[in-house]
Design a protein around this motif. Structure first.
Motif, PDB file in Angstrom:
ATOM      1  N   ALA A 232      43.005   0.351 -24.463  1.00 31.29           N
ATOM      2  CA  ALA A 232      44.346   0.536 -23.907  1.00 31.29           C
ATOM      3  C   ALA A 232      44.474  -0.054 -22.512  1.00 31.29           C
ATOM      4  O   ALA A 232      45.560  -0.467 -22.102  1.00 31.29           O
ATOM      5  CB  ALA A 232      44.681   2.030 -23.855  1.00 31.29           C
ATOM      6  N   GLY A 447      49.010  -6.073 -17.425  1.00 36.92           N
ATOM      7  CA  GLY A 447      49.107  -4.724 -17.965  1.00 36.92           C
ATOM      8  C   GLY A 447      47.792  -3.972 -17.982  1.00 36.92           C
ATOM      9  O   GLY A 447      47.693  -2.905 -18.607  1.00 36.92           O
ATOM     10  N   GLY A 451      46.880   1.601 -19.036  1.00 36.07           N
ATOM     11  CA  GLY A 451      46.174   2.215 -20.153  1.00 36.07           C
ATOM     12  C   GLY A 451      46.688   3.589 -20.522  1.00 36.07           C
ATOM     13  O   GLY A 451      46.770   3.938 -21.708  1.00 36.07           O
ATOM     14  N   ARG A 453      49.747   4.729 -20.117  1.00 41.06           N
ATOM     15  CA  ARG A 453      51.036   4.565 -20.805  1.00 41.06           C
ATOM     16  C   ARG A 453      50.832   4.121 -22.245  1.00 41.06           C
ATOM     17  O   ARG A 453      51.463   4.657 -23.179  1.00 41.06           O
ATOM     18  CB  ARG A 453      51.901   3.528 -20.070  1.00 41.06           C
ATOM     19  CG  ARG A 453      53.330   3.458 -20.594  1.00 41.06           C
ATOM     20  CD  ARG A 453      54.104   2.284 -20.057  1.00 41.06           C
ATOM     21  NE  ARG A 453      53.727   1.026 -20.695  1.00 41.06           N
ATOM     22  CZ  ARG A 453      54.288  -0.148 -20.420  1.00 41.06           C
ATOM     23  NH1 ARG A 453      55.248  -0.234 -19.506  1.00 41.06           N
ATOM     24  NH2 ARG A 453      53.889  -1.241 -21.039  1.00 41.06           N
ATOM     25  N   ARG A 454      49.925   3.170 -22.454  1.00 39.61           N
ATOM     26  CA  ARG A 454      49.676   2.685 -23.813  1.00 39.61           C
ATOM     27  C   ARG A 454      49.080   3.783 -24.680  1.00 39.61           C
ATOM     28  O   ARG A 454      49.387   3.879 -25.877  1.00 39.61           O
ATOM     29  CB  ARG A 454      48.738   1.478 -23.759  1.00 39.61           C
ATOM     30  CG  ARG A 454      49.398   0.226 -23.197  1.00 39.61           C
ATOM     31  CD  ARG A 454      48.511  -0.976 -23.396  1.00 39.61           C
ATOM     32  NE  ARG A 454      49.123  -2.186 -22.852  1.00 39.61           N
ATOM     33  CZ  ARG A 454      48.542  -2.990 -21.977  1.00 39.61           C
ATOM     34  NH1 ARG A 454      47.323  -2.716 -21.547  1.00 39.61           N
ATOM     35  NH2 ARG A 454      49.162  -4.063 -21.541  1.00 39.61           N
ATOM     36  N   GLU A 457      51.839   5.879 -25.852  1.00 38.64           N
ATOM     37  CA  GLU A 457      52.573   5.173 -26.902  1.00 38.64           C
ATOM     38  C   GLU A 457      51.821   5.236 -28.232  1.00 38.64           C
ATOM     39  O   GLU A 457      52.427   5.407 -29.295  1.00 38.64           O
ATOM     40  CB  GLU A 457      52.794   3.716 -26.482  1.00 38.64           C
ATOM     41  CG  GLU A 457      53.772   3.561 -25.315  1.00 38.64           C
ATOM     42  CD  GLU A 457      53.807   2.145 -24.759  1.00 38.64           C
ATOM     43  OE1 GLU A 457      52.937   1.322 -25.155  1.00 38.64           O
ATOM     44  OE2 GLU A 457      54.669   1.857 -23.925  1.00 38.64           O
ATOM     45  N   MET A 458      50.490   5.097 -28.192  1.00 43.06           N
ATOM     46  CA  MET A 458      49.686   5.237 -29.406  1.00 43.06           C
ATOM     47  C   MET A 458      49.844   6.629 -30.001  1.00 43.06           C
ATOM     48  O   MET A 458      49.974   6.796 -31.226  1.00 43.06           O
ATOM     49  CB  MET A 458      48.206   4.986 -29.097  1.00 43.06           C
ATOM     50  CG  MET A 458      47.850   3.583 -28.698  1.00 43.06           C
ATOM     51  SD  MET A 458      46.081   3.489 -28.255  1.00 43.06           S
ATOM     52  CE  MET A 458      46.024   1.897 -27.439  1.00 43.06           C
TER      53      MET A 458
END
Length: 462
Positions: A232, A447, A451, A453-454, A457-458
């Motif tokens: 991420a 980006g 990590g 934030r991702r 999102e995952m």
């Protein structure tokens, strides 16, 4: 025991599981019992609650949308949890720290944390054979270790019994993720710290998430399927990640006008480096006295260390102030952001009685400083130039090497005098800080620091 990632655990895993089961029976009275939970405010983040032992009549957990399951071992695991919370505050997050739950069931976890802190301090202070032994223990994350851990997780799974099994769970400690899976949770993300792949960091049945591409590739070489491990990026709090470029620019401008260098020194949760930091601080006191250097020292919950520093500063007649509350921390962050006025005192000592506030303080002070002084721990993944202190154990060396490759720091400083001299070398305009801040700006465009934030999102996509 069943095979894990294509490998069959050996007799050691069965023997280890039976030994732990016997220990639990003798010390804590046998079977782990279901636990009712209630929510209360958390010092880690104002939009998060923390779960504690309660009863069915006082339970108030029905509004939780995201469970952050963790174990307090130092500060790093809660630092990851807090980074996630800052990107998920609309999901009604709740932190379940399996060590701080006031219940007999947490006894073994508290024993583990106590041993971790003790051996970390002994390893750092004594070195030699003690450090070699501690390294051997922390690097033995074999498939047998994972098998023992997942078997123990089944015994501990009743701790999750009062929570809905379809609740989204993000865990910042592998054992916490393994417990959630064993309890029947169907949406579990395991946020893996560190950059040294070991089997026991994984949670079979969960979606495993790492911070670096190299860690992800090495896990896959160890037999982890590509659809069970994903990178991420660095787990960084929202306010830091969203202001990376502008904060780096302010740091560049400060160096160009030869502003005093603001340094943040943070004593980790185990307190292992207290003596190292004290000697470092003594060596840079002349630069502080000359006004070339400002120090912000987060002592966390380590009251003895804070008292030692106060005695030192008083003896040297160095002006200082103290911050010991959430309100004081927020006020300092507003008044002395990297774009704002210099602190009114040469040294600011931050000391707290709450674990969550101790973690939060370093996170929030990052945006006030030019330089972070830390060992290669989780906070070292934050986008700020840094001086790396000697690692606690060899599992941190991969993080150290990775950060040096990024050119966010030099190699680890093994002695306080070396660290002090390196800090002082950052003072001139032609030092490495401008180059390193420019590199951080470039990486922010990729980006890399998003990590957390991702990961959220995952989780939302599960």
């Amino acid at each position: 025991m069943p095979s894990l990632y294509g490998q069959q655990p050996g007799p050691l895993s069965w023997a280890g599981s039976e030994a732990l089961r016997l220990y639990l029976n003798v010390r804590y009275g046998g079977r782990i019992k279901p636990l009712s939970l209630k929510a209360q405010p958390s010092a880690l983040h104002e939009r998060c609650v923390q779960l504690q032992a309660g009863d069915s009549e006082t339970s108030n957990i029905h509004e939780i949308g995201l469970l952050l399951s963790s174990i307090r071992m130092g500060y790093g695991h809660h630092r990851i949890a807090r980074a996630v919370i800052t990107w998920a505050d609309d999901m009604h997050p709740a932190l379940l720290d399996l060590m701080s739950v006031d219940a007999p069931q947490s006894g073994l976890i508290r024993d583990m944390e106590g041993l971790y802190s003790l051996f970390s301090r002994l390893s750092f202070d004594i070195g030699g054979p003690m450090q070699a032994l501690w390294n051997a223990i922390l690097l033995r994350g074999t498939i047998d270790t994972l098998a023992i851990s997942t078997d123990l997780a089944k015994q501990y799974s009743p701790l999750f019994s009062s929570l809905q099994k379809d609740l989204l769970c993000m865990a910042s400690y592998p054992f916490a993720a393994q417990m959630a899976v064993a309890a029947g949770f169907t949406k579990v993300l395991n946020l893996i710290p560190d950059n040294h792949p070991q089997y026991y960091l994984l949670a079979p049945g969960a979606r495993n998430v790492v911070q670096t591409e190299s860690s992800c590739a090495r896990f896959q070489k160890m037999g982890v399927p590509a659809d069970e491990i994903e990178c991420a990026g660095h787990f960084v709090p929202r306010s830091i990640a969203e202001n990376v470029a502008i904060d780096a620019q302010h740091r560049i401008e400060r160096r160009r006008r030869n502003a005093p260098l603001r340094c943040l020194l943070s004593l980790g949760g185990t307190g292992a480096q207290a003596g190292f930091l004290r000697k470092l601080i003594e060596r840079i006191l002349p630069a502080i006295d000359e006004g070339r250097l400002f120090l912000m020292i987060n002592c966390g919950e380590h009251a003895d260390f804070a008292s030692e520093l106060i005695s030192l500063l008083e003896a040297k007649k160095i002006p200082f102030t103290e911050v010991d509350s959430s309100e004081g921390l927020s006020r300092f962050g507003r008044w002395h952001a990297i774009s704002s006025d210099e602190p009114t005192h040469a040294v600011t000592i931050f000391r707290f009685t709450e674990h969550g506030l101790s973690v939060r303080a370093t996170d929030e002070l990052i945006r006030c400083v030019d330089l972070l002084v830390t060992r290669p721990a989780q906070v070292a993944y934050f986008p700020v130039p840094k001086v790396l202190l000697r690692r606690l154990a060899d599992h941190e060396i991969d993080s150290s090497n990775y950060l040096v490759e990024l050119d966010e720091c030099d190699a680890e400083c093994s002695r306080p005098e070396q660290a002090a001299d390196l800090i002082l070398s950052m003072l001139p305009e032609d030092g490495p800080l401008i180059r390193r801040n420019e590199g951080i700006q470039r990486r922010s465009e990729t980006g890399l620091y998003l990590g957390a934030r991702r990961a959220v999102e995952m989780a939302r996509s599960l």
